[in-house]
Design a protein around this motif. Structure first.
Motif, mmCIF file in Angstrom:
data_model
loop_
_atom_site.group_PDB
_atom_site.id
_atom_site.type_symbol
_atom_site.label_atom_id
_atom_site.label_comp_id
_atom_site.label_asym_id
_atom_site.label_seq_id
_atom_site.Cartn_x
_atom_site.Cartn_y
_atom_site.Cartn_z
ATOM 1 N N VAL A 1 51.073 -44.803 -0.171
ATOM 2 C CA VAL A 1 50.343 -44.861 -1.435
ATOM 3 C C VAL A 1 49.605 -43.537 -1.597
ATOM 4 C CG1 VAL A 1 50.073 -47.371 -1.548
ATOM 5 C CG2 VAL A 1 48.323 -45.992 -0.399
ATOM 6 N N ALA A 2 49.343 -43.163 -2.847
ATOM 7 C CA ALA A 2 48.618 -41.926 -3.150
ATOM 8 C C ALA A 2 47.602 -42.245 -4.236
ATOM 9 C CB ALA A 2 49.588 -40.840 -3.615
ATOM 10 N N ILE A 3 46.322 -42.059 -3.925
ATOM 11 C CA ILE A 3 45.259 -42.459 -4.847
ATOM 12 C C ILE A 3 44.329 -41.296 -5.163
ATOM 13 C CG2 ILE A 3 45.345 -44.878 -4.124
ATOM 14 C CD1 ILE A 3 42.872 -44.341 -2.380
ATOM 15 N N GLY A 4 43.748 -41.360 -6.366
ATOM 16 C CA GLY A 4 42.828 -40.320 -6.797
ATOM 17 C C GLY A 4 43.510 -39.314 -7.712
ATOM 18 N N PRO A 5 42.724 -38.537 -8.455
ATOM 19 C CA PRO A 5 43.282 -37.584 -9.416
ATOM 20 C C PRO A 5 44.297 -36.625 -8.805
ATOM 21 C CG PRO A 5 40.920 -37.799 -9.727
ATOM 22 C CD PRO A 5 41.251 -38.547 -8.477
ATOM 23 N N GLY A 6 45.542 -36.720 -9.269
ATOM 24 C CA GLY A 6 46.580 -35.787 -8.858
ATOM 25 C C GLY A 6 47.284 -36.102 -7.554
ATOM 26 N N ALA A 7 46.827 -37.105 -6.805
ATOM 27 C CA ALA A 7 47.422 -37.395 -5.494
ATOM 28 C C ALA A 7 48.874 -37.835 -5.623
ATOM 29 C CB ALA A 7 46.602 -38.453 -4.758
ATOM 30 N N LEU A 8 49.135 -38.762 -6.527
ATOM 31 C CA LEU A 8 50.505 -39.258 -6.698
ATOM 32 C C LEU A 8 51.420 -38.138 -7.176
ATOM 33 C CD1 LEU A 8 52.474 -41.636 -6.654
ATOM 34 C CD2 LEU A 8 51.810 -42.149 -9.015
ATOM 35 N N ARG A 9 50.914 -37.273 -8.036
ATOM 36 C CA ARG A 9 51.714 -36.152 -8.555
ATOM 37 C C ARG A 9 52.190 -35.248 -7.411
ATOM 38 N NH1 ARG A 9 48.072 -34.088 -11.254
ATOM 39 N NH2 ARG A 9 48.519 -35.026 -13.279
ATOM 40 N N LEU A 10 51.268 -34.857 -6.535
ATOM 41 C CA LEU A 10 51.637 -33.990 -5.423
ATOM 42 C C LEU A 10 52.651 -34.671 -4.514
ATOM 43 C CD1 LEU A 10 48.287 -32.245 -4.369
ATOM 44 C CD2 LEU A 10 50.109 -31.377 -5.844
ATOM 45 N N TYR A 11 52.474 -35.981 -4.311
ATOM 46 C CA TYR A 11 53.440 -36.693 -3.478
ATOM 47 C C TYR A 11 54.823 -36.698 -4.139
ATOM 48 C CZ TYR A 11 56.107 -40.025 -0.886
ATOM 49 O OH TYR A 11 57.122 -40.583 -0.165
ATOM 50 N N GLY B 1 40.568 -24.137 -8.079
ATOM 51 C CA GLY B 1 41.278 -23.586 -9.226
ATOM 52 C C GLY B 1 42.494 -24.379 -9.643
ATOM 53 N N ALA B 2 43.010 -25.233 -8.766
ATOM 54 C CA ALA B 2 44.185 -26.077 -9.010
ATOM 55 C C ALA B 2 45.475 -25.274 -9.152
ATOM 56 C CB ALA B 2 43.982 -26.971 -10.224
ATOM 57 N N LEU B 3 45.549 -24.413 -10.159
ATOM 58 C CA LEU B 3 46.750 -23.613 -10.336
ATOM 59 C C LEU B 3 46.675 -22.384 -9.424
ATOM 60 C CD1 LEU B 3 49.398 -23.281 -11.919
ATOM 61 C CD2 LEU B 3 48.132 -21.933 -13.593
ATOM 62 N N PHE B 4 47.677 -22.228 -8.576
ATOM 63 C CA PHE B 4 47.760 -21.132 -7.616
ATOM 64 C C PHE B 4 46.627 -21.168 -6.589
ATOM 65 C CE2 PHE B 4 49.580 -19.131 -11.608
ATOM 66 C CZ PHE B 4 50.893 -19.378 -11.249
ATOM 67 N N GLN C 1 49.206 -24.249 -26.877
ATOM 68 C CA GLN C 1 49.442 -24.381 -25.441
ATOM 69 C C GLN C 1 49.559 -25.862 -25.129
ATOM 70 O OE1 GLN C 1 47.061 -22.634 -21.863
ATOM 71 N NE2 GLN C 1 46.263 -24.699 -22.133
ATOM 72 N N LEU C 2 50.535 -26.238 -24.296
ATOM 73 C CA LEU C 2 50.666 -27.631 -23.877
ATOM 74 C C LEU C 2 49.515 -27.995 -22.941
ATOM 75 C CD1 LEU C 2 54.497 -27.829 -23.080
ATOM 76 C CD2 LEU C 2 53.313 -29.024 -24.951
ATOM 77 N N PRO C 3 48.888 -29.147 -23.143
ATOM 78 C CA PRO C 3 47.818 -29.568 -22.225
ATOM 79 C C PRO C 3 48.405 -29.797 -20.830
ATOM 80 C CG PRO C 3 47.863 -30.931 -24.211
ATOM 81 C CD PRO C 3 49.121 -30.134 -24.206
ATOM 82 N N TYR C 4 47.746 -29.290 -19.805
ATOM 83 C CA TYR C 4 48.277 -29.512 -18.465
ATOM 84 C C TYR C 4 47.273 -30.144 -17.505
ATOM 85 C CZ TYR C 4 46.163 -24.971 -17.088
ATOM 86 O OH TYR C 4 45.306 -23.921 -16.834
ATOM 87 N N ASN C 5 46.069 -30.401 -17.976
ATOM 88 C CA ASN C 5 45.094 -31.086 -17.131
ATOM 89 C C ASN C 5 44.889 -32.518 -17.601
ATOM 90 O OD1 ASN C 5 44.270 -29.216 -15.099
ATOM 91 N ND2 ASN C 5 43.222 -28.030 -16.673
ATOM 92 N N PHE C 6 45.397 -33.453 -16.837
ATOM 93 C CA PHE C 6 45.197 -34.875 -17.126
ATOM 94 C C PHE C 6 45.354 -35.618 -15.806
ATOM 95 C CE2 PHE C 6 46.865 -38.940 -19.321
ATOM 96 C CZ PHE C 6 45.599 -39.479 -19.320
ATOM 97 N N GLY D 1 44.134 -34.627 -12.976
ATOM 98 C CA GLY D 1 44.575 -33.538 -12.122
ATOM 99 C C GLY D 1 45.478 -32.590 -12.893
ATOM 100 N N THR D 2 45.877 -31.531 -12.244
ATOM 101 C CA THR D 2 46.662 -30.483 -12.898
ATOM 102 C C THR D 2 48.158 -30.741 -12.793
ATOM 103 O OG1 THR D 2 44.972 -28.817 -12.487
ATOM 104 C CG2 THR D 2 47.194 -28.011 -12.908
#
Length: 367
Positions: free
Chosen positions: A55-65, A155-158, A299-304, A306-307
């Motif tokens: 399982v992956a919980i919290g902002p952006g955790a599932l995305r990275l997984y 910074g999230a990105l890079f 610009q397309l929104p990219y923060n939701f 998490g990034t």
């Protein structure tokens, strides 16, 4: 006598066999191989070598997984992940995740649901929730499940924390090669963007502004960022850097008039607010050089939650093509965008993103 002795010896043999098998089984169970990993909070965590349930919980955790791991190993997702899929490519491309059990409310202000986490029996919990070691240790202690803290950094990105998180996920779920591919893709993209723009003379770099950026909600043109990562990697002069702040900042409109940048980008997440404001204060907008000359772009929104790294990279190529057209003349935005989305989540989603938010293009607010 001989029969009695034979019977006695047979019983001894059976007993020893059962005892040995029992010991072997117990030893096999107790000596299941474990690995020790160090998470992004510097905690050492013991984890089974063969992870099957995640399982992956919290902002952006599932995305990275999802960027790295097998989706089939995910055994539950937060309720927040099932709400408003707009912009979240990792869910849009893997809608089967929506059928998984709910393991908590999710969202930046809701703590993990211990009972629901335990119910799906994960072998490991990846999380971005804990602010410190104690929080992560408490979650691990209360659930009895190994907890691995991952992070997007500041910074999230890079940000190097993203790369370290991706590598850590890969190591734990036996996807180290895929994790390396993802990290290399991000780093090679960064190098490509920098290489195209690093030698542009300072006097040839226009001042640029990005407005309507999301910050715990949607905002109008006053919402911007200092040291905006996309501008930084593209060697673009960001007028908001004058504030001396890094990250989200709300400016006064008068400041934008004072800066009067020749190029303005509007995040499509806040476009409706900007349109409403324009209808009431058109004189303000029409006084700006960028609006006068038609140099206002989306610009397309990219923060939701998490990034969304893939979308951020798409934006970087589009912004680069607008600000430095000669340096990006070989880039076809649709082709580049679909290449990026397919690499990260397995599907070409550029058309879907534009359908949901609007086109990456020049903006006209005079309706």
């Amino acid at each position: 006598m001989k029969k009695s002795l034979a019977l006695f010896l047979s019983i001894i043999v059976i007993f020893l066999s059962v005892f040995i098998v029992g010991c072997d089984s117990k030893e096999s169970k107790n000596n299941q191989k474990e690995v020790v990993v160090t998470d992004l909070l510097g905690r050492e965590v013991k984890i089974k070598e063969n992870i099957k349930r995640v399982v992956a919980i919290g902002p952006g955790a599932l995305r990275l997984y999802v960027y790295v791991g097998d989706k089939e190993k995910i055994v539950g997702i937060e309720e927040f992940e099932k709400k408003n899929l707009k912009g979240r490519s990792y869910i849009i491309a893997n809608k089967e995740l929506m059928d998984l059990p709910v393991i908590g409310l999710g969202g930046p202000n809701n703590p993990p649901d211990l009972e629901k986490l335990i119910a799906v029996k994960p072998d490991v919990i990846f999380t971005t929730y804990p602010k410190d070691k104690q929080e992560a240790d408490n979650l691990q202690s209360k659930t009895g499940i190994p907890v691995v803290a991952i992070s997007y950094g500041k910074g999230a990105l890079f940000d190097s924390a993203v790369n370290e998180s991706l590598k850590l996920i890969g190591k734990i779920v036996n996807k180290e090669e895929r994790a390396k591919q993802v990290v290399d893709f991000i780093e090679n993209t960064k190098k490509d963007l920098e290489k195209r723009t690093y030698n542009i003379k300072d006097e040839d770099k226009p001042y640029v502004y990005i407005g309507a950026l999301g910050m715990k909600g949607i905002h109008g043109i006053e919402s911007t960022q200092g040291k905006y990562p996309i501008f930084t990697v593209l060697n673009i002069k960001n007028v908001a850097d004058e504030t001396g702040k890094i990250g989200s900042v709300m400016i006064d409109k008068e400041k934008l008039v004072e800066w009067d940048p020749p190029i303005i980008f509007i995040d499509l997440g806040g476009l409706e607010i900007v349109k409403q404001d324009y209808s009431k204060n058109s004189k303000f907008y029409d006084s700006l050089t960028a609006f006068k000359k038609g140099n206002v772009y989306s610009q397309l929104p990219y923060n939701f939650y998490g990034t969304n790294i893939d979308t951020a990279l798409v934006d970087a190529y589009f912004i680069g093509k607008i600000v430095y057209p000669e340096k990006f003349k070989d880039i076809n935005i649709k082709e580049k965008a679909d290449e990026i989305y397919k690499f990260f989540v397995g599907k070409e989603l550029f058309d879907k993103m534009q359908e949901d938010f609007g086109k990456l293009d020049k903006l006209n607010l005079k309706f």
